[in-house]
Design a protein around this motif. Structure first.
Motif, PDB file in Angstrom:
ATOM      1  N   THR A   2       0.854  -1.200  -0.015  1.00 44.40           N
ATOM      2  CA  THR A   2      -0.226   0.191   0.000  1.00 44.40           C
ATOM      3  C   THR A   2       0.747   1.031   0.195  1.00 44.40           C
ATOM      4  O   THR A   2       2.072   0.961   0.649  1.00 44.40           O
ATOM      5  N   PHE A   3       0.666   2.609  -0.016  1.00 41.01           N
ATOM      6  CA  PHE A   3       1.044   4.181  -0.392  1.00 41.01           C
ATOM      7  C   PHE A   3      -0.014   4.196   0.068  1.00 41.01           C
ATOM      8  O   PHE A   3      -1.713   4.172  -0.855  1.00 41.01           O
ATOM      9  N   SER A   4       0.114   5.870   0.677  1.00 39.89           N
ATOM     10  CA  SER A   4      -0.842   6.356   1.648  1.00 39.89           C
ATOM     11  C   SER A   4      -0.016   7.565   2.044  1.00 39.89           C
ATOM     12  O   SER A   4       0.894   8.186   2.289  1.00 39.89           O
ATOM     13  N   ILE A   5      -1.744   8.527   2.424  1.00 43.51           N
ATOM     14  CA  ILE A   5      -0.981   9.481   2.862  1.00 43.51           C
ATOM     15  C   ILE A   5      -1.469   9.904   3.836  1.00 43.51           C
ATOM     16  O   ILE A   5      -3.055   9.807   3.443  1.00 43.51           O
ATOM     17  N   VAL A  19      -5.561   6.624   0.148  1.00 38.38           N
ATOM     18  CA  VAL A  19      -4.223   5.262   0.163  1.00 38.38           C
ATOM     19  C   VAL A  19      -5.013   4.291  -1.008  1.00 38.38           C
ATOM     20  O   VAL A  19      -5.946   4.671  -1.884  1.00 38.38           O
ATOM     21  N   ALA A  20      -3.999   3.678  -1.650  1.00 39.67           N
ATOM     22  CA  ALA A  20      -4.047   2.829  -2.832  1.00 39.67           C
ATOM     23  C   ALA A  20      -3.408   1.721  -3.231  1.00 39.67           C
ATOM     24  O   ALA A  20      -1.700   1.358  -2.260  1.00 39.67           O
ATOM     25  N   VAL A  29      -9.256  -1.551   5.844  1.00 39.52           N
ATOM     26  CA  VAL A  29      -8.910  -1.553   5.844  1.00 39.52           C
ATOM     27  C   VAL A  29      -7.743  -0.869   7.160  1.00 39.52           C
ATOM     28  O   VAL A  29      -7.608  -0.125   7.617  1.00 39.52           O
ATOM     29  N   VAL A  30      -7.054   0.155   5.937  1.00 38.49           N
ATOM     30  CA  VAL A  30      -6.457   1.588   6.162  1.00 38.49           C
ATOM     31  C   VAL A  30      -6.504   2.565   6.989  1.00 38.49           C
ATOM     32  O   VAL A  30      -6.040   2.841   8.121  1.00 38.49           O
ATOM     33  N   THR A  42      -2.786   2.813   8.813  1.00 43.35           N
ATOM     34  CA  THR A  42      -2.559   1.635   8.945  1.00 43.35           C
ATOM     35  C   THR A  42      -1.883  -0.005   7.940  1.00 43.35           C
ATOM     36  O   THR A  42      -3.395  -0.020   7.591  1.00 43.35           O
ATOM     37  N   GLN A  43      -0.665   0.019   7.481  1.00 39.76           N
ATOM     38  CA  GLN A  43      -0.778  -0.555   6.519  1.00 39.76           C
ATOM     39  C   GLN A  43       0.686  -1.637   6.155  1.00 39.76           C
ATOM     40  O   GLN A  43       0.902  -1.935   7.824  1.00 39.76           O
ATOM     41  N   ALA A  44       1.089  -2.471   5.176  1.00 41.53           N
ATOM     42  CA  ALA A  44       1.665  -3.887   5.395  1.00 41.53           C
ATOM     43  C   ALA A  44       0.843  -4.802   6.058  1.00 41.53           C
ATOM     44  O   ALA A  44      -0.267  -4.874   5.702  1.00 41.53           O
ATOM     45  N   HIS A  45       1.376  -5.460   6.631  1.00 46.30           N
ATOM     46  CA  HIS A  45       1.077  -6.374   7.166  1.00 46.30           C
ATOM     47  C   HIS A  45      -0.140  -5.641   8.768  1.00 46.30           C
ATOM     48  O   HIS A  45       0.162  -5.862  10.063  1.00 46.30           O
TER      49      HIS A  45
END
Length: 277
Positions: A2-5, A19-20, A29-30, A42-45
């Motif tokens: 994921t990438f987010s701001i 987020v995308a 989720v994020v 919150t991302q990655a795992h």
């Protein structure tokens, strides 16, 4: 994945997350945000417990950096986590665990944090940062602009699937009845960031507010034109009852948030003049 701001508006009145990811329904989720408190991703795992716990910490006045530190310190899976946080003041904070898949990392500054993992490279984060700092104007559009820059710079190295935009501001929701100003999700799409942009354009048309100075008085030739257009659309106004007919039409077109008695929003007028309307 994921990438987010995550960011705070320049006036401090709004908080948001864009987020995308190559992940189904990343918006489920994020992101998390609360008006007058802050926002996080919150991302990655992803650890979904970070969302309520992080907002709770921010609500008590803990800084963004303190919130990140508190969340990851208590998490035995921290090496697989990635997190971005902004609070009511000061710099944002970002964290990338050692076990997050390459390329992974983030940057933060005054009122913002940008992070990503499984990216094509660090240029994704750099492009998002540069776009965020260069853009001005509408807060939601700035968030989307930063996300779009990351997508164009390579984004998730696995490809594209979903994107989301969440913005909160006190009383900013529909009819002033909630704090959710924007909550848009593209759960499964070949080009989700572009689709998110299309949805934001529609959202802005329907629920945005023009500057009161730009509203047009409903009198004279304009009143006659609007009456004719409403009649053609199946909403003929009675004598002296233009506002009622306009409100009936606008309710069907979902433009009721843009109504002003005795006046007409240029966006409403443009839509009324569109043949499809």
């Amino acid at each position: 994945m994921t990438f987010s701001i995550v960011a705070r508006s320049a006036d401090g009145q709004a908080y948001g997350v864009a987020v995308a990811s190559k992940f189904l329904a990343v918006g489920a989720v994020v992101p998390a945000a609360e008006a007058e408190v802050g926002a996080l991703a919150t991302q990655a795992h992803a650890n979904l417990g970070y969302r309520p716990q992080g907002i709770a910490l921010l609500r008590t006045g803990v800084t963004a950096a303190g919130t990140v530190a508190g969340l990851v310190a208590a998490d035995p899976g921290r090496a697989q986590r990635q997190l971005g946080v902004v609070g009511a003041g000061g710099d944002g904070a970002t964290y990338t665990g050692d076990a997050c898949p390459d390329w992974a990392g983030g940057v933060a500054g005054d009122g913002w944090a940008i992070q990503g993992n499984l990216l094509t490279g660090p240029q994704v984060i750099d492009a998002m940062r540069d776009a965020w700092l260069d853009l001005s104007g509408d807060f939601a559009a700035r968030l989307l602009g930063a996300l779009r820059a990351g997508d164009l710079a390579g984004g998730d190295r696995r490809g594209r699937q979903s994107a989301a935009l969440l913005v909160v501001a006190k009383g900013g929701g529909y009819g002033g009845g909630s704090d959710v100003l924007v909550d848009l999700r593209v759960d499964d799409h070949r080009d989700p960031v572009a689709e998110l942009g299309r949805l934001l354009d529609i959202h802005t048309m329907l629920f945005g507010r023009s500057d009161p100075a730009d509203l047009l008085d409903l009198d004279g030739d304009l009143a006659e034109e609007v009456a004719g257009l409403l009649t053609a659309a199946g909403y003929p106004p009675g004598v002296g009852d233009l506002d009622t007919a306009l409100a009936a039409w606008a309710g069907v077109e979902n433009l009721e948030e843009r109504l002003a008695p005795g006046r007409i929003d240029p966006v409403v007028l443009a839509h009324l003049r569109t043949p499809a309307a």
